[in-house]
Design an enzyme around this catalytic site. Structure first.
Site, short mmCIF file in Angstrom:
data_model
loop_
_atom_site.label_atom_id
_atom_site.label_comp_id
_atom_site.label_asym_id
_atom_site.label_seq_id
_atom_site.Cartn_x
_atom_site.Cartn_y
_atom_site.Cartn_z
N GLU A 173 0.77 5.54 -0.98
CA GLU A 173 0.95 5.70 -2.43
C GLU A 173 0.76 7.13 -2.91
OE1 GLU A 173 -1.23 2.94 -4.82
OE2 GLU A 173 -0.41 1.18 -3.82
N GLU A 354 1.14 -4.09 0.58
CA GLU A 354 0.11 -4.51 -0.37
C GLU A 354 0.74 -5.40 -1.43
OE1 GLU A 354 -2.41 -1.54 -2.15
OE2 GLU A 354 -2.49 -0.33 -0.33
#
Length: 447
Positions: A173, A354
């Site tokens: 991320e 995720e």
């Protein structure tokens, strides 16, 4: 492959589908000062008064560093086929440079061997936000040199552990580092500097590309790719202004990372919006985008929430939120995200690394933890992933965030995201009802 859809029949996933769960080093390991581990930016940030809920830190977290063997047994008992975790950079290079710390490498060797012994495929993330503090002191991700230090760190891991790791993820991320670390300041290093933020974005992308090149140079057989959290951006109304605002925000949220890694170019609308005087635009050198777009083997996608964009560029809430107030629960966004990547960037293999939510979990008197909200959330998002596979998306695996309750960054230990409940005073692990449900989903290949 034959798959039934709809309310009448069960949803069956491909036979070799990689059912998994995910964690990250700083959130679970603890042992912050053991075996030669150096300081990270999250050690510094969490120990700074007022930065985290209740002043919580990851000093102990859920003590996975000492309890990893028991945690591996829990993974085996769940039937996990894939485990996505991260390696702590300051455990390997306490100051971010130099020869690797053997005790740090040994921990990950033990973890990897334990996964293989239990028939669980490791998926190792090189960087999940725990930059060595010594590198932050030298400029952190604002410094181009940090991208090269990251490549050196990655190279050391490829040589030391490459025979045990079938899949590497480079940087987790990058957008969250940019937005939370340098725009809002809610995450380490706690800055609020938009001009620095997008230079950081470029250096994170450069670090990704340099790590891909480093792996290729070893001749190793491991696969590698980036891990992007993608937020579908929808216009809040039918006006052309809302459509234009949603398109620009999509540039900042998604295309900045996808286009550079997979197409070798930054989106022109974002560069124009930043302006020619921005540090990011000034920081792009000849050849950088060729490095950033080094061919990858897969793309890791993380999906949590949609964004609805109004005509003035603001955002609106459309759906119920979880305990994480930023998270709107919208399973169709999973389908839209996965199909969008395949449509826009071609048939690159995808993994969901995720997906999950925090729920108000409590340990009942009978020793159980009932979390029906997590079960319904996962069921709906897995159904959307299944629908994407049926639509032709090459999705290989799905990892629930998270395996364990853990240190949730600036929220400390208040939010519980795990399939497994952790009683923090005793570190006792208790499988929540969602864990039992997930175990049956894995055993059945669907639901």
């Amino acid at each position: 492959m034959s798959m039934s859809t709809g309310p009448a029949g069960p949803l069956r996933f491909p036979r070799d589908f990689g059912w998994g769960a995910a964690t990250s080093a700083y959130q679970i390991e603890g042992a912050a000062k053991e075996d030669g581990r150096g300081e990270s930016v999250w050690d510094t940030f969490s120990r700074t008064p007022g930065r985290t809920r209740n002043g919580d830190t990851g000093d102990v977290a859920v003590d996975h560093y000492h309890r990893y063997a028991d945690d591996l047994d829990l993974m085996r008992d769940l039937g996990l086929r894939s485990y996505r975790f991260s390696i702590s950079w300051p455990r390997i290079q306490p100051d971010g440079t130099g020869a690797p710390n053997q005790r740090g490498l040994d921990f990950y060797r033990r973890l990897l061997d334990g996964l293989h012994e239990r028939g669980i495929a490791p998926m190792a993330t090189l960087y999940h936000w725990d930059l060595p503090q010594a590198l932050q002191d030298a400029g952190g991700w604002e410094s181009r040199d940090t991208a090269h230090r990251f490549a050196d760190y990655a190279d050391a891991l490829f040589h030391a552990l490459g025979d045990r790791v079938p899949v590497w993820l480079t940087i987790n991320e990058p957008k969250t580092v940019v937005q939370n670390g340098y725009l809002t300041g809610h995450h380490a290093p706690g800055r609020q500097d938009p001009d620095a933020a997008y230079l950081v974005a470029h250096h994170l992308q450069l670090a990704h590309g340099l790590a891909v090149h480093a792996l290729r140079a070893t001749g190793g057989t491991g696969r590698i790719g980036p891990a992007f959290n993608l937020h579908p951006c929808y216009p809040a109304d039918d006006s052309p202004e809302a459509a234009a605002a949603a398109r620009l925000l999509d540039g900042y949220e998604n295309r900045l990372y996808l286009d550079s890694a997979l197409r070798g170019s930054y989106p022109q609308d974002v560069l124009a919006d930043l302006g020619p005087q921005s540090r990011m635009v000034g920081g792009i050198r000849d050849g950088d985008l060729a490095v950033i777009s080094a061919p990858v083997d897969l793309l890791a996608v993380q999906y949590y929430t949609p964004i609805y964009v109004s005509a003035d560029g603001g955002t609106e809430r459309r759906w119920p939120t979880s305990e994480a107030e930023w998270q709107q629960i919208y399973p169709d966004g999973m389908y839209d995200t996965l199909t969008r990547v395949t449509r826009d960037y071609g048939p690159i293999p995808l993994t969901v690394t995720e997906n999950g939510l925090p729920t108000p979990d409590t340990l009942a008197a009978d020793g159980t933890v009932d979390d029906p909200g997590r079960i319904s959330f996962l069921r709906d998002h897995l159904a959307a992933a299944h629908q994407a596979i049926a639509a032709g998306v090459p999705l290989e695996s799905f990892h629930v965030w998270s395996l364990l309750d853990n240190f949730e960054w600036d929220q400390g230990y208040d939010q519980r995201w795990g399939l497994i409940y952790v009683d923090y005073p005793t570190q006792r692990r208790v499988l929540k009802r969602s864990a039992h449900w997930y175990r049956s989903v894995i055993a059945d290949g669907g639901f």
